[in-house]
Scaffold this motif. Structure first.
Motif, PDB file in Angstrom:
ATOM      1  N   HIS A  22      10.432  46.933  79.149  1.00 18.86           N
ATOM      2  CA  HIS A  22      10.992  46.735  80.490  1.00 18.86           C
ATOM      3  C   HIS A  22      11.992  45.585  80.481  1.00 18.86           C
ATOM      4  N   ARG A  23      13.101  45.779  79.796  1.00 20.23           N
ATOM      5  CA  ARG A  23      14.099  44.722  79.663  1.00 20.23           C
ATOM      6  C   ARG A  23      15.331  45.000  80.505  1.00 20.23           C
ATOM      7  N   THR A  24      15.155  45.453  81.723  1.00 21.28           N
ATOM      8  CA  THR A  24      16.328  45.710  82.551  1.00 21.28           C
ATOM      9  C   THR A  24      16.799  44.436  83.239  1.00 21.28           C
ATOM     10  N   HIS A  25      15.890  43.604  83.690  1.00 23.93           N
ATOM     11  CA  HIS A  25      16.240  42.372  84.386  1.00 23.93           C
ATOM     12  C   HIS A  25      15.770  41.174  83.574  1.00 23.93           C
ATOM     13  N   LEU A  26      16.469  40.075  83.718  1.00 28.12           N
ATOM     14  CA  LEU A  26      16.083  38.846  83.045  1.00 28.12           C
ATOM     15  C   LEU A  26      14.794  38.295  83.627  1.00 28.12           C
ATOM     16  N   VAL A  27      14.557  38.517  84.906  1.00 30.31           N
ATOM     17  CA  VAL A  27      13.341  38.024  85.547  1.00 30.31           C
ATOM     18  C   VAL A  27      12.114  38.701  84.950  1.00 30.31           C
ATOM     19  N   SER A  28      12.184  40.011  84.700  1.00 27.67           N
ATOM     20  CA  SER A  28      11.031  40.701  84.121  1.00 27.67           C
ATOM     21  C   SER A  28      10.758  40.231  82.698  1.00 27.67           C
ATOM     22  N   ALA A  29      11.801  39.937  81.939  1.00 24.01           N
ATOM     23  CA  ALA A  29      11.606  39.407  80.585  1.00 24.01           C
ATOM     24  C   ALA A  29      10.959  38.028  80.629  1.00 24.01           C
ATOM     25  N   LEU A  30      11.388  37.196  81.567  1.00 18.06           N
ATOM     26  CA  LEU A  30      10.794  35.865  81.691  1.00 18.06           C
ATOM     27  C   LEU A  30       9.343  35.936  82.139  1.00 18.06           C
ATOM     28  N   LEU A  31       9.021  36.866  83.024  1.00 14.06           N
ATOM     29  CA  LEU A  31       7.636  37.023  83.461  1.00 14.06           C
ATOM     30  C   LEU A  31       6.742  37.504  82.325  1.00 14.06           C
ATOM     31  N   ALA A  68       5.942  25.147  80.359  1.00 15.23           N
ATOM     32  CA  ALA A  68       6.656  24.733  81.571  1.00 15.23           C
ATOM     33  C   ALA A  68       8.123  24.452  81.256  1.00 15.23           C
ATOM     34  N   CYS A  69       8.391  23.857  80.103  1.00 14.29           N
ATOM     35  CA  CYS A  69       9.782  23.616  79.700  1.00 14.29           C
ATOM     36  C   CYS A  69      10.511  24.932  79.452  1.00 14.29           C
ATOM     37  N   GLU A  70       9.824  25.896  78.864  1.00 12.25           N
ATOM     38  CA  GLU A  70      10.429  27.211  78.631  1.00 12.25           C
ATOM     39  C   GLU A  70      10.732  27.913  79.950  1.00 12.25           C
ATOM     40  N   ALA A  71       9.833  27.799  80.910  1.00 15.78           N
ATOM     41  CA  ALA A  71      10.057  28.422  82.213  1.00 15.78           C
ATOM     42  C   ALA A  71      11.237  27.783  82.931  1.00 15.78           C
ATOM     43  N   ALA A  72      11.354  26.473  82.858  1.00 19.85           N
ATOM     44  CA  ALA A  72      12.469  25.791  83.505  1.00 19.85           C
ATOM     45  C   ALA A  72      13.797  26.169  82.859  1.00 19.85           C
ATOM     46  N   THR A  73      13.819  26.273  81.543  1.00 18.11           N
ATOM     47  CA  THR A  73      15.038  26.671  80.840  1.00 18.11           C
ATOM     48  C   THR A  73      15.403  28.111  81.158  1.00 18.11           C
ATOM     49  N   GLY A  74      14.403  28.976  81.218  1.00 14.39           N
ATOM     50  CA  GLY A  74      14.658  30.374  81.554  1.00 14.39           C
ATOM     51  C   GLY A  74      15.189  30.546  82.961  1.00 14.39           C
TER      52      GLY A  74
END
Length: 98
Positions: A22-31, A68-74
């Motif tokens: 499910h790599r259509t949106h960047l948000v789904s990849a980050l989740l 948390a650092c990865e989430a902020a960068t994403g």
């Protein structure tokens, strides 16, 4: 394998499968990345409680900090790509043109 270990392995595997398919949106990849990190955090926390060793209690805290650092960068990358390209679709992002 106990049911607790099976649930951690299945949660991590579902995160990997979600990231792969499910790599259509960047948000789904980050989740999906966040769900993988959360399952690893819970597994490491339960592992240190099962072994009852005080030296392993800091490892989940370090991992939570890096998560948390990865989430902020994403999220910063999400905002930057949305501003420049107009959407967060991964197909619109071309690394050679950025």
């Amino acid at each position: 394998m106990s049911s607790l270990h099976l649930s951690f392995c299945s949660a991590f595997t579902l995160g990997c499968l979600g990231l792969a398919f499910h790599r259509t949106h960047l948000v789904s990849a980050l989740l999906c990345l966040e769900s993988m990190m959360l399952s690893m955090y819970i597994a490491l926390s339960s592992w240190s409680l099962e072994n009852q060793t005080p030296s392993f209690t800091l490892i989940p805290i370090f991992m939570l900090t890096f998560s948390a650092c990865e989430a902020a960068t994403g999220l910063a990358m999400l905002v930057a790509s949305t501003r420049t390209h107009g959407s967060d679709h991964l197909q619109n992002l071309n690394l050679l043109q950025c």
